[in-house]
Design a protein around this motif. Structure first.
Motif, PDB file in Angstrom:
ATOM      1  N   SER A 158      30.857  39.862  30.130  1.00  0.00           N
ATOM      2  CA  SER A 158      31.677  39.880  31.345  1.00  0.00           C
ATOM      3  C   SER A 158      33.151  39.969  30.978  1.00  0.00           C
ATOM      4  O   SER A 158      33.539  39.736  29.834  1.00  0.00           O
ATOM      5  CB  SER A 158      31.424  38.621  32.166  1.00  0.00           C
ATOM      6  N   LEU A 159      33.964  40.300  31.984  1.00  0.00           N
ATOM      7  CA  LEU A 159      35.403  40.395  31.789  1.00  0.00           C
ATOM      8  C   LEU A 159      35.967  39.075  31.277  1.00  0.00           C
ATOM      9  O   LEU A 159      36.818  39.050  30.411  1.00  0.00           O
ATOM     10  CB  LEU A 159      36.084  40.795  33.099  1.00  0.00           C
ATOM     11  N   SER A 160      35.457  37.968  31.792  1.00  0.00           N
ATOM     12  CA  SER A 160      35.982  36.665  31.377  1.00  0.00           C
ATOM     13  C   SER A 160      35.645  36.357  29.922  1.00  0.00           C
ATOM     14  O   SER A 160      36.338  35.581  29.281  1.00  0.00           O
ATOM     15  CB  SER A 160      35.470  35.560  32.297  1.00  0.00           C
ATOM     16  N   GLU A 161      34.592  36.981  29.413  1.00  0.00           N
ATOM     17  CA  GLU A 161      34.262  36.782  28.001  1.00  0.00           C
ATOM     18  C   GLU A 161      35.143  37.640  27.104  1.00  0.00           C
ATOM     19  O   GLU A 161      35.378  37.295  25.956  1.00  0.00           O
ATOM     20  CB  GLU A 161      32.791  37.126  27.749  1.00  0.00           C
ATOM     21  N   VAL A 162      35.622  38.749  27.632  1.00  0.00           N
ATOM     22  CA  VAL A 162      36.466  39.654  26.862  1.00  0.00           C
ATOM     23  C   VAL A 162      37.883  39.109  26.771  1.00  0.00           C
ATOM     24  O   VAL A 162      38.496  39.100  25.731  1.00  0.00           O
ATOM     25  CB  VAL A 162      36.479  41.059  27.509  1.00  0.00           C
ATOM     26  N   LYS A 163      38.406  38.661  27.904  1.00  0.00           N
ATOM     27  CA  LYS A 163      39.793  38.231  27.981  1.00  0.00           C
ATOM     28  C   LYS A 163      39.890  37.147  29.048  1.00  0.00           C
ATOM     29  O   LYS A 163      39.255  37.254  30.092  1.00  0.00           O
ATOM     30  CB  LYS A 163      40.652  39.445  28.369  1.00  0.00           C
ATOM     31  N   PRO A 164      40.668  36.121  28.821  1.00  0.00           N
ATOM     32  CA  PRO A 164      40.821  35.091  29.853  1.00  0.00           C
ATOM     33  C   PRO A 164      41.336  35.714  31.152  1.00  0.00           C
ATOM     34  O   PRO A 164      42.144  36.637  31.133  1.00  0.00           O
ATOM     35  CB  PRO A 164      41.860  34.136  29.269  1.00  0.00           C
ATOM     36  N   LEU A 165      40.835  35.214  32.276  1.00  0.00           N
ATOM     37  CA  LEU A 165      41.272  35.725  33.565  1.00  0.00           C
ATOM     38  C   LEU A 165      42.733  35.348  33.787  1.00  0.00           C
ATOM     39  O   LEU A 165      43.128  34.208  33.597  1.00  0.00           O
ATOM     40  CB  LEU A 165      40.392  35.179  34.686  1.00  0.00           C
ATOM     41  N   GLY A 166      43.525  36.326  34.165  1.00  0.00           N
ATOM     42  CA  GLY A 166      44.957  36.109  34.300  1.00  0.00           C
ATOM     43  C   GLY A 166      45.400  35.903  35.719  1.00  0.00           C
ATOM     44  O   GLY A 166      44.605  35.652  36.627  1.00  0.00           O
ATOM     45  N   THR A 167      46.685  36.040  35.913  1.00  0.00           N
ATOM     46  CA  THR A 167      47.267  35.743  37.211  1.00  0.00           C
ATOM     47  C   THR A 167      46.818  36.718  38.288  1.00  0.00           C
ATOM     48  O   THR A 167      46.723  36.339  39.443  1.00  0.00           O
ATOM     49  CB  THR A 167      48.802  35.735  37.141  1.00  0.00           C
ATOM     50  N   VAL A 168      46.559  37.971  37.954  1.00  0.00           N
ATOM     51  CA  VAL A 168      46.098  38.924  38.964  1.00  0.00           C
ATOM     52  C   VAL A 168      44.755  38.473  39.519  1.00  0.00           C
ATOM     53  O   VAL A 168      44.545  38.443  40.733  1.00  0.00           O
ATOM     54  CB  VAL A 168      46.009  40.358  38.396  1.00  0.00           C
ATOM     55  N   THR A 169      43.850  38.090  38.625  1.00  0.00           N
ATOM     56  CA  THR A 169      42.540  37.616  39.059  1.00  0.00           C
ATOM     57  C   THR A 169      42.687  36.377  39.938  1.00  0.00           C
ATOM     58  O   THR A 169      42.048  36.271  40.989  1.00  0.00           O
ATOM     59  CB  THR A 169      41.643  37.304  37.843  1.00  0.00           C
ATOM     60  N   ALA A 170      43.529  35.461  39.516  1.00  0.00           N
ATOM     61  CA  ALA A 170      43.744  34.244  40.304  1.00  0.00           C
ATOM     62  C   ALA A 170      44.325  34.583  41.678  1.00  0.00           C
ATOM     63  O   ALA A 170      43.879  34.050  42.699  1.00  0.00           O
ATOM     64  CB  ALA A 170      44.666  33.287  39.551  1.00  0.00           C
ATOM     65  N   LEU A 171      45.317  35.483  41.727  1.00  0.00           N
ATOM     66  CA  LEU A 171      45.916  35.872  43.003  1.00  0.00           C
ATOM     67  C   LEU A 171      44.884  36.489  43.940  1.00  0.00           C
ATOM     68  O   LEU A 171      44.851  36.188  45.134  1.00  0.00           O
ATOM     69  CB  LEU A 171      47.044  36.885  42.780  1.00  0.00           C
ATOM     70  N   ILE A 172      44.034  37.362  43.396  1.00  0.00           N
ATOM     71  CA  ILE A 172      43.013  38.006  44.221  1.00  0.00           C
ATOM     72  C   ILE A 172      42.091  36.961  44.828  1.00  0.00           C
ATOM     73  O   ILE A 172      41.764  37.018  46.019  1.00  0.00           O
ATOM     74  CB  ILE A 172      42.223  39.039  43.395  1.00  0.00           C
ATOM     75  N   LYS A 173      41.681  35.990  44.030  1.00  0.00           N
ATOM     76  CA  LYS A 173      40.735  34.977  44.515  1.00  0.00           C
ATOM     77  C   LYS A 173      41.390  33.919  45.392  1.00  0.00           C
ATOM     78  O   LYS A 173      40.744  33.353  46.269  1.00  0.00           O
ATOM     79  CB  LYS A 173      40.039  34.308  43.330  1.00  0.00           C
ATOM     80  N   GLU A 174      42.676  33.649  45.184  1.00  0.00           N
ATOM     81  CA  GLU A 174      43.355  32.596  45.933  1.00  0.00           C
ATOM     82  C   GLU A 174      43.962  33.085  47.243  1.00  0.00           C
ATOM     83  O   GLU A 174      44.149  32.291  48.171  1.00  0.00           O
ATOM     84  CB  GLU A 174      44.475  31.988  45.082  1.00  0.00           C
ATOM     85  N   ARG A 175      44.275  34.367  47.352  1.00  0.00           N
ATOM     86  CA  ARG A 175      44.931  34.885  48.553  1.00  0.00           C
ATOM     87  C   ARG A 175      44.078  34.641  49.789  1.00  0.00           C
ATOM     88  O   ARG A 175      42.870  34.762  49.766  1.00  0.00           O
ATOM     89  CB  ARG A 175      45.178  36.397  48.403  1.00  0.00           C
ATOM     90  N   ARG A 176      44.715  34.271  50.862  1.00  0.00           N
ATOM     91  CA  ARG A 176      44.040  34.050  52.128  1.00  0.00           C
ATOM     92  C   ARG A 176      44.754  34.849  53.220  1.00  0.00           C
ATOM     93  O   ARG A 176      45.965  35.061  53.153  1.00  0.00           O
ATOM     94  CB  ARG A 176      44.060  32.564  52.540  1.00  0.00           C
ATOM     95  N   THR A 177      44.014  35.241  54.206  1.00  0.00           N
ATOM     96  CA  THR A 177      44.602  35.838  55.397  1.00  0.00           C
ATOM     97  C   THR A 177      45.198  34.707  56.222  1.00  0.00           C
ATOM     98  O   THR A 177      44.507  33.741  56.544  1.00  0.00           O
ATOM     99  CB  THR A 177      43.533  36.598  56.199  1.00  0.00           C
ATOM    100  N   ILE A 178      46.473  34.825  56.539  1.00  0.00           N
ATOM    101  CA  ILE A 178      47.187  33.767  57.246  1.00  0.00           C
ATOM    102  C   ILE A 178      47.415  34.200  58.694  1.00  0.00           C
ATOM    103  O   ILE A 178      47.898  35.298  58.953  1.00  0.00           O
ATOM    104  CB  ILE A 178      48.536  33.459  56.555  1.00  0.00           C
ATOM    105  N   ARG A 179      47.056  33.318  59.606  1.00  0.00           N
ATOM    106  CA  ARG A 179      47.275  33.568  61.035  1.00  0.00           C
ATOM    107  C   ARG A 179      48.157  32.496  61.672  1.00  0.00           C
ATOM    108  O   ARG A 179      48.513  32.599  62.839  1.00  0.00           O
ATOM    109  CB  ARG A 179      45.928  33.636  61.755  1.00  0.00           C
TER     110      ARG A 179
END
Length: 193
Positions: free
Chosen positions: A2-23
């Motif tokens: 997996s990608l996480s085995e190749v390279k530690p997940l960076g800030t882009v990955t974290a941003l994608i998973k953490e972003r929320r739609t704000i209303r």
């Protein structure tokens, strides 16, 4: 592997998973400088032939009323205007900034598809860059985007399409994570024998 085995997940990955739609937004203004900085990041979206088929119209401060009024006028029915339009008008006036993202339409279908995809990628870039700066975004594609009067107020040309109205501001609250289906459940792999 997996990608996480190749390279530690960076800030882009974290941003994608953490972003929320704000209303739910605070009424704190968002500076022009920050919005321009975010747009200058967003325009790095992949786009075939480097056509850059986008433009933007920003409504903030007193300008929000122009957009809110145009949205309200898109309701033909008085009952629907009262029930849905007026509350939406009030929301528009509370949100610090509204960014209309416009696609320059190509008459060739393949190029149109590529350009529409590029503008959608630009919007995702904008959302991620905004989240990184503590801003929230909701991408709206409501019926008013298709109304001639609304399009006229926005200044839409005959060969353009509104891809979305982005409501932008500092989050007053952040929604909980909504689960996603696993990619494995939706992936078909075709390989040699």
């Amino acid at each position: 592997m997996s990608l996480s085995e190749v390279k530690p997940l960076g800030t882009v990955t974290a941003l994608i998973k953490e972003r929320r739609t704000i209303r739910d937004f605070k009424q704190d203004p968002v500076s022009d400088e920050l919005l321009l900085e975010l747009l200058n990041v967003a325009v790095w979206a992949p786009n075939h032939g480097n056509r850059q088929p986008w433009r933007f119209v920003l409504y903030k401060g007193d300008g929000r009323q122009v957009l809110a009024d145009a949205m309200l006028q898109s309701y033909d029915d008085d009952e629907m205007r009262e029930k849905h339009g007026i509350p939406k008008w009030n929301d528009f006036m509370k949100i610090p900034a509204h960014l209309v993202v416009i696609l320059k339409e190509d008459t060739r279908q393949k190029q149109w598809d590529e350009d529409y995809g590029a503008v959608c990628a630009l919007i995702q870039n904008f959302q991620l860059a905004a989240w990184e700066q503590g801003l929230g975004v909701v991408w709206k594609t409501n019926n008013y985007n298709y109304e001639a009067e609304f399009q006229q107020v926005v200044g839409l040309e005959a060969d353009e399409k509104i891809v979305g109205v982005l409501h932008v501001g500092y989050p007053a609250s952040i929604p909980k994570v909504q689960p996603r289906k696993s990619a494995e459940d939706m992936l078909t792999i075709i390989d040699s024998k």
